[in-house]
Design a protein around this motif. Structure first.
Motif, mmCIF file in Angstrom:
data_model
loop_
_atom_site.group_PDB
_atom_site.id
_atom_site.type_symbol
_atom_site.label_atom_id
_atom_site.label_comp_id
_atom_site.label_asym_id
_atom_site.label_seq_id
_atom_site.Cartn_x
_atom_site.Cartn_y
_atom_site.Cartn_z
ATOM 1 N N GLY A 69 0.853 -1.186 0.000
ATOM 2 C CA GLY A 69 0.000 0.000 0.000
ATOM 3 C C GLY A 69 0.888 1.235 0.000
ATOM 4 O O GLY A 69 2.089 1.160 -0.303
ATOM 5 N N LEU A 70 0.310 2.369 0.352
ATOM 6 C CA LEU A 70 1.104 3.605 0.289
ATOM 7 C C LEU A 70 2.299 3.578 1.244
ATOM 8 O O LEU A 70 3.386 4.026 0.888
ATOM 9 N N VAL A 99 6.684 -7.628 -0.183
ATOM 10 C CA VAL A 99 5.794 -8.788 -0.225
ATOM 11 C C VAL A 99 4.357 -8.297 -0.106
ATOM 12 O O VAL A 99 4.067 -7.456 0.740
ATOM 13 N N THR A 100 3.470 -8.800 -0.942
ATOM 14 C CA THR A 100 2.068 -8.380 -0.821
ATOM 15 C C THR A 100 1.127 -9.530 -1.136
ATOM 16 O O THR A 100 1.365 -10.296 -2.084
ATOM 17 N N HIS A 123 -5.564 -1.636 0.118
ATOM 18 C CA HIS A 123 -6.691 -0.786 0.515
ATOM 19 C C HIS A 123 -6.433 0.702 0.292
ATOM 20 O O HIS A 123 -7.378 1.471 0.095
ATOM 21 N N SER A 124 -5.183 1.124 0.290
ATOM 22 C CA SER A 124 -4.883 2.537 0.007
ATOM 23 C C SER A 124 -5.574 3.005 -1.265
ATOM 24 O O SER A 124 -5.901 4.183 -1.422
ATOM 25 N N GLN A 181 -10.492 7.997 -0.639
ATOM 26 C CA GLN A 181 -11.250 8.873 -1.518
ATOM 27 C C GLN A 181 -10.878 10.341 -1.339
ATOM 28 O O GLN A 181 -10.459 11.034 -2.256
ATOM 29 N N TRP A 200 2.163 -13.145 -2.374
ATOM 30 C CA TRP A 200 2.865 -13.937 -1.376
ATOM 31 C C TRP A 200 2.306 -13.501 -0.025
ATOM 32 O O TRP A 200 1.954 -12.337 0.168
ATOM 33 N N GLY A 203 -4.466 -1.957 7.898
ATOM 34 C CA GLY A 203 -5.349 -1.982 9.062
ATOM 35 C C GLY A 203 -5.992 -3.333 9.330
ATOM 36 O O GLY A 203 -5.607 -4.357 8.762
ATOM 37 N N THR A 213 -15.750 -0.272 6.434
ATOM 38 C CA THR A 213 -15.475 0.352 5.135
ATOM 39 C C THR A 213 -14.254 -0.284 4.480
ATOM 40 O O THR A 213 -13.947 0.002 3.331
ATOM 41 N N ASN A 214 -13.538 -1.092 5.248
ATOM 42 C CA ASN A 214 -12.259 -1.609 4.760
ATOM 43 C C ASN A 214 -12.431 -2.762 3.776
ATOM 44 O O ASN A 214 -13.417 -3.504 3.846
ATOM 45 N N ASP A 232 -2.948 -8.674 9.777
ATOM 46 C CA ASP A 232 -1.947 -9.752 9.785
ATOM 47 C C ASP A 232 -0.618 -9.295 10.393
ATOM 48 O O ASP A 232 -0.044 -9.969 11.251
ATOM 49 N N ASN A 246 -5.510 12.640 7.328
ATOM 50 C CA ASN A 246 -4.205 12.542 7.991
ATOM 51 C C ASN A 246 -3.599 11.149 7.864
ATOM 52 O O ASN A 246 -2.431 10.962 8.190
HETATM 53 C C1 LIG Z 1 -12.639 3.363 1.930
HETATM 54 C C2 LIG Z 1 -11.494 4.112 2.596
HETATM 55 C C3 LIG Z 1 -11.261 5.437 2.281
HETATM 56 C C4 LIG Z 1 -10.227 6.137 2.894
HETATM 57 N N1 LIG Z 1 -10.015 7.441 2.561
HETATM 58 C C5 LIG Z 1 -8.980 8.111 3.121
HETATM 59 C C6 LIG Z 1 -8.678 9.445 2.742
HETATM 60 O O1 LIG Z 1 -9.335 10.037 1.876
HETATM 61 N N2 LIG Z 1 -7.653 10.073 3.347
HETATM 62 C C7 LIG Z 1 -6.889 9.460 4.299
HETATM 63 O O2 LIG Z 1 -5.956 10.078 4.801
HETATM 64 N N3 LIG Z 1 -7.142 8.174 4.644
HETATM 65 C C8 LIG Z 1 -8.154 7.495 4.087
HETATM 66 N N4 LIG Z 1 -8.388 6.196 4.460
HETATM 67 C C9 LIG Z 1 -7.435 5.509 5.322
HETATM 68 C C10 LIG Z 1 -6.201 5.140 4.509
HETATM 69 O O3 LIG Z 1 -6.573 4.879 3.192
HETATM 70 C C11 LIG Z 1 -5.477 3.919 5.052
HETATM 71 O O4 LIG Z 1 -5.256 4.051 6.432
HETATM 72 C C12 LIG Z 1 -4.132 3.768 4.355
HETATM 73 O O5 LIG Z 1 -4.288 3.791 2.962
HETATM 74 C C13 LIG Z 1 -3.436 2.493 4.777
HETATM 75 O O6 LIG Z 1 -2.286 2.336 3.980
HETATM 76 P P1 LIG Z 1 -1.220 1.228 4.299
HETATM 77 O O7 LIG Z 1 -0.140 1.383 3.300
HETATM 78 O O8 LIG Z 1 -0.853 1.291 5.730
HETATM 79 O O9 LIG Z 1 -1.975 -0.153 4.104
HETATM 80 P P2 LIG Z 1 -2.812 -0.759 2.871
HETATM 81 O O10 LIG Z 1 -2.997 0.169 1.764
HETATM 82 O O11 LIG Z 1 -4.019 -1.376 3.480
HETATM 83 O O12 LIG Z 1 -1.862 -1.904 2.336
HETATM 84 C C14 LIG Z 1 -1.605 -3.072 3.075
HETATM 85 C C15 LIG Z 1 -0.697 -3.971 2.268
HETATM 86 O O13 LIG Z 1 -0.270 -5.051 3.077
HETATM 87 C C16 LIG Z 1 -0.374 -6.256 2.362
HETATM 88 N N5 LIG Z 1 -0.572 -7.352 3.336
HETATM 89 C C17 LIG Z 1 -1.415 -7.386 4.389
HETATM 90 N N6 LIG Z 1 -1.316 -8.571 5.023
HETATM 91 C C18 LIG Z 1 -0.382 -9.293 4.360
HETATM 92 C C19 LIG Z 1 0.161 -10.600 4.511
HETATM 93 N N7 LIG Z 1 -0.229 -11.444 5.482
HETATM 94 N N8 LIG Z 1 1.100 -11.017 3.626
HETATM 95 C C20 LIG Z 1 1.506 -10.202 2.611
HETATM 96 N N9 LIG Z 1 1.019 -8.958 2.421
HETATM 97 C C21 LIG Z 1 0.095 -8.508 3.286
HETATM 98 C C22 LIG Z 1 -1.550 -6.044 1.434
HETATM 99 O O14 LIG Z 1 -1.440 -6.909 0.319
HETATM 100 C C23 LIG Z 1 -1.348 -4.580 1.046
HETATM 101 O O15 LIG Z 1 -0.451 -4.484 -0.035
HETATM 102 C C24 LIG Z 1 -9.412 5.489 3.847
HETATM 103 C C25 LIG Z 1 -9.640 4.147 4.151
HETATM 104 C C26 LIG Z 1 -10.680 3.480 3.555
HETATM 105 C C27 LIG Z 1 -10.913 2.047 3.956
#
Ligand SMILES: Cc1cc2nc3c(=O)[nH]c(=O)nc-3n(C[C@H](O)[C@H](O)[C@H](O)COP(=O)(O)OP(=O)(O)OC[C@H]3O[C@@H](n4cnc5c(N)ncnc54)[C@H](O)[C@@H]3O)c2cc1C
Length: 559
Positions: free
Chosen positions: A12-13, A32-33, A41-42, A46, A152, A191, A200-201, A208, A376
């Protein structure tokens, strides 16, 4: 066995930003993803991303203050200062990489108002900001030649002499289990939304990485702080962005009143999320809702604004609620959206386990405290993703690989999975247990909480864990065994659910998203501190940590 300097779990981001900064710092990086990177989910984010730009007459200290107040004074102020100070550069860097942000009438980067903030400082790409950011970062990461282990699945982390030394990963396509040896590991696995139902997720947000890190000694912090977003669709729980209220949408009860007048007379619909969610829930509980919902009305914004800036939610409304929001208000209610807590880290992403980092929603740097401000989180993923990547790359330069790590390091996981597959008893599959867990959490750990309900939830979770110990995986195949994957995810989720319930029972006050009907006031004297959960062989243990206060003394919080 594979070897890398920096191994990142999650694309993700947070993971992508960490990968880019680590590779720029000269490390050999792999990601790894469990799904294709842009399905993280990033991608669903929106509304936008916050930054206070000086040339707009804004100031990072103002952003910091709004964030601290939003957190109900539980966020650590030193960490919040880092995030807000670095926000502007981060957003501009993304723009330079190719993110086509919306512009204002003068052609400058456009902003929209977001909840809990006195300035419009949310930069956005229509109502698909996350997708725009993620695709651009994915391009950059591919260009930089980062190895991506796509589809993976992380099973567990490897620790040698107290230091993180790699991870055990399952290749989903073949079912093969590999050891990836790495000098540092960054958890960016997102998350845990699906511990609650609905949420919403995305279905893949199952906590994990939080659980895997917790299992090897990292601490989980602020887990009781679960954000219920004020505008999620009736039934499915799909998100309707806060951007709608940022553009001027109203919230109405069954009498057609803009009820926020009574709860937050100054900020109205743009008060902090916890405040708006409580207001809605109170209206619903006191009989001024409509079928368990209140209404979100955007009609007065007009077709042009809706089509240009809110096109995706118009589609969501049509597809999931059969409502065209050009012509009718849309039924919404508070729904589980975000976990403020997570793996405790410092501002460089370091956890309690040397060599193990965390960033993004999986982490708790302590910038969101009791309530995260909208927009944020994307900022948190980028700023602390980058910082973790830089730090992990630097540390990796000065150390070698774990010497005892070998293919045999995966034997524990191989046995565990074999045991799962060999269980032919008449036990049940994961689905019902997962559903009951989600319902229990949503019943007792939602907008309003109280002691008996939370204890009931904890008791039920422990019963579900016993049932999980006998879970059956009827699909015995090696190839894309989603039955097995979902079962493993449920194991991670149960750790997270338990940490949430325990922490919530522990906090005997109301603060931010944690609102107890049996302890309705904030109690700074006793509870201006974090609750931490630590894994031990005898079960979870609770610890405390004072909140870091620098320039902003806690005040009464009103909007
Ligand atoms: C519908 C929605 C709208 C949102 N809108 C906003 C917004 O407008 N502004 C804002 O600031 N925030 C927003 N948020 C919150 C924000 O998007 C998230 O908190 C943020 O994008 C999370 O990013 P991340 O990189 O931490 O994780 P994620 O983007 O969730 O990425 C997680 C990664 O981990 C990998 N992964 C997980 N478990 C495993 C495993 N066991 N093995 C291998 N890979 C694994 C997944 O494949 C994925 O690549 C929103 C959230 C949602 C749900």
């Amino acid at each position: 066995m594979f070897d890398h300097d920096v191994l990142i779990i999650g694309a993700g981001l947070a993971g992508m930003r960490a990968a880019l900064s680590a590779v720029e710092a000269g490390a050999d990086v792999a990601v790894v993803t469990k799904v294709h990177p842009v399905r993280s989910h990033s991608n669903a984010a929106q509304g936008g991303i916050n930054a206070a730009l000086t040339d707009r007459g804004d100031d990072w200290r103002e952003h910091a203050y709004d964030t601290i107040k939003g957190s109900d004074y539980l966020g650590d102020q030193d960490a919040i200062a880092v995030m807000c100070r670095e926000a502007g550069d981060e957003v501009i860097a993304m723009e330079h990489m190719g993110v086509i942000f919306n512009r204002d009438d003068e052609g400058r980067l456009g902003t929209r108002a977001f909840g809990g903030q006195r300035q419009a400082r949310t930069f956005f790409v229509s109502d698909f900001t996350g997708q725009a950011l993620l695709h651009v970062l994915f391009e950059q990461v591919m260009k930089a030649g980062v190895r991506i282990y796509e589809e993976w699945f992380l099973l567990s982390l490897i620790v040698e002499d107290g230091e993180c030394a790699g991870a055990v990963i399952m290749e989903i396509r073949s079912g093969e289990i590999h050891v990836v040896r790495s000098k540092t590991v960054i958890i960016a696995s997102g998350g845990l939304g699906r511990v609650f139902e609905p949420s919403t997720n995305a279905l893949i947000c199952t906590g994990d990485g939080m659980s895997a890190a917790y299992q090897v000694g990292a601490l989980l912090m602020d887990m009781e702080m679960v954000q219920y977003h004020p505008t999620t669709l009736k039934g499915s729980g799909v998100l309707i962005t806060e951007g709608a209220r940022g553009e001027g949408a109203y919230l109405l009860n069954s009498k057609g009143d803009r009820f926020m007048e009574r709860y937050a007379p100054n900020m109205m619909e743009l008060a902090s999320r916890d405040v708006v969610s409580r207001a809605e829930q109170t209206e619903i509980n006191e009989g001024r809702g409509i079928d368990g919902c209140v209404l979100l009305d955007v009609r007065h914004l007009g077709e042009a604004v809706i089509n240009e800036r809110l096109s995706q939610i118009r589609e969501i409304g049509r597809d999931f609620a059969n409502v065209d929001l050009l012509h009718e208000p849309i039924p919404i209610r508070p729904g589980m959206h975000y976990q403020m807590g997570g793996i405790k880290t410092d501002v460089d992403g370091q956890t309690e386990v040397p060599g193990l980092y965390a960033a993004g929603e999986a982490a708790c740097v302590s910038v969101h405290g009791g309530n995260r401000l909208g927009a944020n989180s994307l900022l948190d993923t980028l700023v602390f993703g980058r910082r973790s990547g830089e730090h992990a790359a630097e540390v990796a330069k000065s150390k070698g690989h774990g010497t005892t790590v070998s293919d045999a390091s995966a034997d524990g996981d191989r046995l565990n999975i074999q045991r799962l597959l060999d269980n032919d008893s008449s036990g049940e599959m994961f689905g019902k247990i997962r559903r009951e867990m989600g319902d229990t959490m949503n019943e007792h750990l939602a907008v309003y909480r109280e002691q008996n309900g939370m204890e009931t939830a904890l008791g039920e979770l422990r019963g579900l864990r016993e049932r999980y110990n006998n879970v059956v995986v009827p699909d015995k195949s090696k190839t894309f065994n989603t039955n097995l994957l979902f079962t493993l995810e449920l194991g991670f989720m149960m750790d997270c659910a338990e940490a949430i319930a325990l922490s919530a029972i522990e906090r005997k006050e109301s603060r931010g998203a944690h609102t107890r009907t049996d302890a309705p006031d904030r109690d700074d004297e006793n509870w201006l501190r974090h609750i931490l959960v630590k894994h031990t062989d005898d079960g979870p243990e609770v610890e405390y940590l004072p909140v870091v206060i620098t320039d902003w003394e806690p005040q009464v919080r009103s909007y």
